[in-house]
Design a protein around this motif. Structure first.
Motif, short mmCIF file in Angstrom:
data_model
loop_
_atom_site.label_atom_id
_atom_site.label_comp_id
_atom_site.label_asym_id
_atom_site.label_seq_id
_atom_site.Cartn_x
_atom_site.Cartn_y
_atom_site.Cartn_z
N HIS A 1 -0.21 55.07 -149.18
CA HIS A 1 -0.63 54.29 -150.35
C HIS A 1 -0.77 55.21 -151.56
CE1 HIS A 1 -1.29 50.85 -147.70
NE2 HIS A 1 -1.88 51.69 -146.87
N TYR B 1 -1.97 53.69 -154.78
CA TYR B 1 -3.42 53.55 -154.90
C TYR B 1 -4.06 54.88 -155.31
CZ TYR B 1 -3.01 49.11 -152.29
OH TYR B 1 -2.70 47.84 -151.88
N ILE C 1 -6.40 48.79 -148.23
CA ILE C 1 -5.56 49.55 -147.30
C ILE C 1 -5.50 48.91 -145.91
CG2 ILE C 1 -5.40 51.74 -146.04
CD1 ILE C 1 -6.13 53.16 -148.64
N HIS D 1 -3.37 45.72 -146.20
CA HIS D 1 -1.97 46.04 -146.45
C HIS D 1 -1.31 46.62 -145.20
CE1 HIS D 1 1.13 47.79 -149.54
NE2 HIS D 1 1.64 46.86 -148.77
#
Length: 221
Positions: free
Chosen positions: A153, A156, A191, A194
């Motif tokens: 990620h 992010y 997270i 996802h």
């Protein structure tokens, strides 16, 4: 929110429109003596200019993301939460920083670096993935290249970095609450959710990818 198909233009336009409203409020507060309505100090002009500059960069990046790069659908619930997050960034940071009458110094240089670095990481990661996915040969395949080879990620992570930079520019301890809250949301909500979606969609390919790749912070976590 993950896995939705369709353009969802009403939601996308609502997000961008809310950003425009926040920008107008921030400009009024920073440069048209809006602080006097709230009986707050005037602050430092150069800091105000930087604060507004940060807001403009966010507006350009996020509008590009919402209107072009984001391919999945956007629910109304997500529209509201994203708009509230933008309100914290635009209005919250600007109001907290505008009242600080501290001349710019080296700490603000670090703030600018973090803000720009995080912005580049987030947008570049998304652009490279978008270009890769446009190739028909990659249809249905998991993207693990570009900046995503450093963290699952990484986009992010870019968000966390630029938000920390924005918080630092305000020179206000209360601003620290915002990046801390963002990290908590990423680690405990975004997270995991996802990852569940990616495991369901890509199966073993994602399981192998997440085994050898950090979740959020390259080389650390």
């Amino acid at each position: 929110m993950y896995g939705l198909t369709g353009q969802y233009w009403s939601q996308r336009i609502t997000i961008v429109a809310s950003e425009c409203i926040f920008l107008v409020f921030v400009y009024w507060f920073l440069f048209l003596n809006g602080n006097e309505i709230f009986h707050l100090p005037g602050g430092n002009l150069h800091r105000k200019i930087l604060l507004f500059g940060f807001c403009l960069v966010i507006f350009v990046r996020m509008s590009f993301m919402v209107l072009y790069l984001l391919k999945r659908g956007v629910t109304w619930k997500e529209t509201v939460t994203v708009s509230l997050a933008f309100a914290l960034y635009y209005i919250g940071f600007s109001m907290l920083g505008a009242v600080r009458n501290i001349p710019l110094d080296w700490l603000d240089g670090i703030a600018v670096f973090l803000f720009l670095a995080g912005s580049v990481i987030n947008t570049l990661a998304e652009l490279l993935r978008d270009q890769w996915k446009k190739d028909e040969q990659h249809k249905g395949k998991l993207y693990t290249g570009g900046l995503f080879k450093y963290a699952v990620h990484i986009n992010y992570f870019g968000d966390v970095v630029w938000v920390i930079g924005f918080a630092l520019l305000t020179r206000n301890l209360w601003s620290g609450i915002i990046p801390i809250f963002l990290i908590i949301m990423f680690v405990f909500f975004n997270i995991p959710e996802h990852d569940r979606y990616l495991r369901d969609k890509y199966g073993e390919a994602f399981k192998e990818y997440e085994k050898k790749t950090k979740k959020l912070i390259p080389f650390i976590y």
